[in-house]
Motif scaffolding. Sequence first.
Motif, PDB file in Angstrom:
ATOM      1  N   LYS A   1       1.897  -0.230   9.316  1.00 25.61           N
ATOM      2  CA  LYS A   1       0.662  -0.944   9.651  1.00 25.61           C
ATOM      3  C   LYS A   1       0.442  -2.022   8.608  1.00 25.61           C
ATOM      4  O   LYS A   1       0.793  -1.846   7.443  1.00 25.61           O
ATOM      5  CB  LYS A   1      -0.555  -0.002   9.657  1.00 25.61           C
ATOM      6  CG  LYS A   1      -0.489   1.107  10.684  1.00 25.61           C
ATOM      7  CD  LYS A   1      -0.741   0.568  12.058  1.00 25.61           C
ATOM      8  CE  LYS A   1      -0.740   1.716  13.068  1.00 25.61           C
ATOM      9  NZ  LYS A   1      -0.863   1.240  14.424  1.00 25.61           N
TER      10      LYS A   1
ATOM     11  N   TYR B   1       1.443   1.650   4.947  1.00 28.90           N
ATOM     12  CA  TYR B   1       0.468   0.582   5.110  1.00 28.90           C
ATOM     13  C   TYR B   1       0.865  -0.556   4.181  1.00 28.90           C
ATOM     14  O   TYR B   1       0.860  -0.398   2.961  1.00 28.90           O
ATOM     15  CB  TYR B   1      -0.941   1.072   4.766  1.00 28.90           C
ATOM     16  CG  TYR B   1      -1.469   2.082   5.731  1.00 28.90           C
ATOM     17  CD1 TYR B   1      -2.140   1.682   6.875  1.00 28.90           C
ATOM     18  CD2 TYR B   1      -1.299   3.449   5.503  1.00 28.90           C
ATOM     19  CE1 TYR B   1      -2.625   2.621   7.782  1.00 28.90           C
ATOM     20  CE2 TYR B   1      -1.783   4.387   6.394  1.00 28.90           C
ATOM     21  CZ  TYR B   1      -2.445   3.969   7.530  1.00 28.90           C
ATOM     22  OH  TYR B   1      -2.923   4.898   8.414  1.00 28.90           O
TER      23      TYR B   1
ATOM     24  N   ASN C   1       5.974   4.998  10.715  1.00 32.43           N
ATOM     25  CA  ASN C   1       5.118   3.983  11.310  1.00 32.43           C
ATOM     26  C   ASN C   1       4.617   3.014  10.246  1.00 32.43           C
ATOM     27  O   ASN C   1       4.283   3.419   9.143  1.00 32.43           O
ATOM     28  CB  ASN C   1       3.921   4.642  12.000  1.00 32.43           C
ATOM     29  CG  ASN C   1       4.349   5.513  13.156  1.00 32.43           C
ATOM     30  OD1 ASN C   1       5.099   5.074  14.002  1.00 32.43           O
ATOM     31  ND2 ASN C   1       3.883   6.742  13.182  1.00 32.43           N
TER      32      ASN C   1
ATOM     33  N   PHE D   1       2.470   7.165   7.699  1.00 32.00           N
ATOM     34  CA  PHE D   1       2.364   5.725   7.802  1.00 32.00           C
ATOM     35  C   PHE D   1       2.691   5.039   6.485  1.00 32.00           C
ATOM     36  O   PHE D   1       2.377   5.556   5.422  1.00 32.00           O
ATOM     37  CB  PHE D   1       0.940   5.302   8.215  1.00 32.00           C
ATOM     38  CG  PHE D   1       0.618   5.583   9.644  1.00 32.00           C
ATOM     39  CD1 PHE D   1       0.912   4.651  10.630  1.00 32.00           C
ATOM     40  CD2 PHE D   1       0.012   6.772  10.012  1.00 32.00           C
ATOM     41  CE1 PHE D   1       0.609   4.903  11.957  1.00 32.00           C
ATOM     42  CE2 PHE D   1      -0.298   7.032  11.339  1.00 32.00           C
ATOM     43  CZ  PHE D   1       0.010   6.097  12.311  1.00 32.00           C
TER      44      PHE D   1
END
Length: 136
Positions: free
Chosen positions: A4, A52, A2, A50
């Motif tokens: 972000k 980032y 993921n 994640f």
Amino acid sequence: MNNKKIALAGNPNVGKSTIFNALTHSNQHTGNWAGKTVDNKVGVMKYENFDYYIYDLPGTYSITEYTPEEVYVRDYITKGHPDLVLNVVDASCIERNLFLTTQLIDMNIRVVMALNMFDELTKEGAQLDYMQLGKL
């Protein structure tokens, strides 16, 4: 994995690049002088599942679109669609920083305020009720 996007926004010389370097394990240098190219630096911070992507935006006192920095920051936030804007604020002169903070909040985006230089505030003997500030 993921992904972000987090944008670091704040007045010049509040420590955005220091926070960027700490989060991304980078060693970016910045400059706040007339004629410097207006752009951002990007780095990656991995945490749990994640990635980032951290964007270190140019320092600006507002996003009213009068200077190249203001236009760049406003355009990045409106067109780059970060998941979060981390508004880095110099706690030792918070009044000067809150104009940009209120403009960011008025954009109806996710904003988190990071109080930096808190040690400078307390060294001056001042206090800040950051719990009340958070409620506001």
